[in-house]
Design an enzyme around this catalytic site. Structure first.
Site, mmCIF file in Angstrom:
data_model
loop_
_atom_site.group_PDB
_atom_site.id
_atom_site.type_symbol
_atom_site.label_atom_id
_atom_site.label_comp_id
_atom_site.label_asym_id
_atom_site.label_seq_id
_atom_site.Cartn_x
_atom_site.Cartn_y
_atom_site.Cartn_z
ATOM 1 N N HIS A 110 73.795 66.113 76.695
ATOM 2 C CA HIS A 110 72.453 66.680 76.616
ATOM 3 C C HIS A 110 72.534 68.220 76.537
ATOM 4 C CE1 HIS A 110 68.094 66.885 78.066
ATOM 5 N NE2 HIS A 110 68.532 68.126 78.214
ATOM 6 N N GLU A 111 73.307 68.801 77.461
ATOM 7 C CA GLU A 111 73.430 70.261 77.484
ATOM 8 C C GLU A 111 74.112 70.792 76.231
ATOM 9 O OE1 GLU A 111 71.981 72.478 79.277
ATOM 10 O OE2 GLU A 111 71.075 70.800 80.333
ATOM 11 N N HIS B 43 71.833 71.258 73.288
ATOM 12 C CA HIS B 43 71.100 72.529 73.332
ATOM 13 C C HIS B 43 71.989 73.669 72.840
ATOM 14 C CE1 HIS B 43 67.582 71.154 75.522
ATOM 15 N NE2 HIS B 43 68.267 70.783 76.580
HETATM 16 ZN ZN LIG Z 1 67.593 69.899 78.288
#
Ligand SMILES: [Zn+2]
Length: 408
Positions: free
Chosen positions: A98-99, A102
């Protein structure tokens, strides 16, 4: 299953906020989000904060003695432990994915990303500046929840295939947990309040609609504070319902959310209140300098031990050539201090650590962020006029508050 829900919430953060001056009011040299270095992935440095270990064992414990034995009775303790370890590791891998999503989008938008730190409340992408357009911010924010949804679908598919093919519950149980936790991450992250991804999505939309980043941030951060109060209330409600652990967690998370929402707003406030302000108005004029040829030992004895500053401008033939900070000296082994010189380890001016007296502070702030040392030398025609540190900015803001000229 309140405990599992709490654990999901603990890790619900993709707090990809660039921390401009996370510590500008707490002294200038604190290293933010350090921790153990795990390695690098496509140029992103992955670190874990020590507080993260607490969470690792908490999740492992919850799964091994709580969730798996309750949902899939009749297996051996060793099997539960094995399931717990695999599920916990894959959970953290999901969070990291998830990170990373980004970080990849941020980098594609030209925003420097140092790496990712996993800590008590989740993952933080360490970026050095904010998105410059609402469109960029929208894309950087939305990719995280999308990634979690894709992961949820992937693990859901494994669960479904396994169930129809009659695989062992050891596999399908883990897959079901990972599908639900990733879905929970996606949903919680899309709640409309800073610093959550949903808050950033909201901010980008408001920013585009109103044309004001400040207004958009203000609204999104109020959203974040209300969310925080809700989470805290939920925590008390759980506490009185005798779910002690998750109650405490909710309260802690709410408190963290509340602080983070405020910080997001303060960062934008900082930028907007510095609009139109010049470097010379903020700088500390004519700071004490150190000679480039001085040894580190001499520097420590004569300067760092006797002055309160954490950094000094470095000069050669009375021209400024760089900056030296206490942290840089600390990184050099003590036995080398007697022969290594200031010039060896300083940050040279060519690294973007200088500004002109008439330069706009908005530009100077970007330089301070990008150089990574959070300070710049103010120079003119090759001579030193002043220095600007995070502290100088903080003091200036304080004065503005006291005299009530600005800050609305
Ligand atoms: Zn996030």
């Amino acid at each position: 299953m309140p405990e599992e829900l709490a654990i999901a919430f603990i890790y619900a953060f993709g707090v990809s906020t660039p921390h401009l001056f996370p510590d500008y009011s707490f002294g200038e040299e604190e290293e933010y989000m350090q921790g153990l270095r795990l390695g690098t992935f496509y140029g992103f440095e992955i670190r874990i904060d020590l507080s993260w270990l607490v969470i690792f064992f908490l999740v492992l414990w919850t799964l091994t003695v709580g969730l798996f034995p309750t949902n899939y009775p009749g297996l051996s303790n060793t099997t539960y432990l094995g399931m717990g370890i695999v599920a916990t590791l894959l959970f953290f891998a999901s969070l990291l994915a998830h990170e990373l999503s980004h970080s990849f989008v941020a980098r594609a938008k030209g925003i420097p990303v140092e790496g990712i730190t996993l800590f008590l409340f989740g993952g933080v992408s360490r970026t050095r500046m904010d998105a410059e357009t609402p469109g960029d911010e929208f894309q950087i924010a939305i990719i995280g929840p999308l990634t979690s949804v894709v992961l949820a679908a992937f693990f859901g598919l494994i669960w479904y295939l396994g169930k129809t093919a009659g695989w062992s519950v050891v596999v399908t149980g883990i897959a079901f947990y990972l599908a639900s936790i990733n879905l929970a991450l996606a949903i919680f992250n899309m709640l409309p309040g800073l610093p959550l991804d949903g808050g950033r999505v909201l901010r980008s939309l408001l920013w585009k609609y109103t044309g004001s980043q400040r207004k958009a941030t203000q609204i999104a951060s109020i959203g974040g504070q209300w969310l925080a109060y809700l989470v805290i209330a939920l925590g008390f409600w759980q506490l009185f319902g005798s779910a002690l652990l998750s109650g405490l967690w909710f309260i802690l998370i709410g408190w963290f959310l509340h602080n983070a929402a405020e910080i997001s707003y303060e960062e934008v406030l900082l930028r907007t209140s510095l609009q139109g302000v010049r470097a010379r108005e903020i700088m500390t004029p004519y700071p004490e300098t150190v000679n480039a040829e001085m040894t580190l030992q001499e520097l420590v004895d004569k300067y760092f031990l006797t002055r309160r500053y954490h950094s000094f401008p470095v000069t050669e033939d009375s021209h400024p050539i760089g900056i030296i900070t206490l942290n840089q000296v600390k990184d050099v082994p003590r036995e080398e201090w007697i022969y290594r010189t200031v010039k060896d380890i300083m940050i040279p001016c060519s690294n973007g650590v200088t500004a002109f007296p008439e330069e706009q502070m908005s530009q100077v702030l970007s330089k301070m962020q990008e150089s990574g040392v959070r300070r710049v030398l103010v120079t003119q025609n090759g001579s030193l006029k002043g220095i600007i540190t995070a502290n100088d900015v903080a003091i200036w803001l304080q004065r503005q508050r006291e005299f009530g000229k600005q800050m609305g």
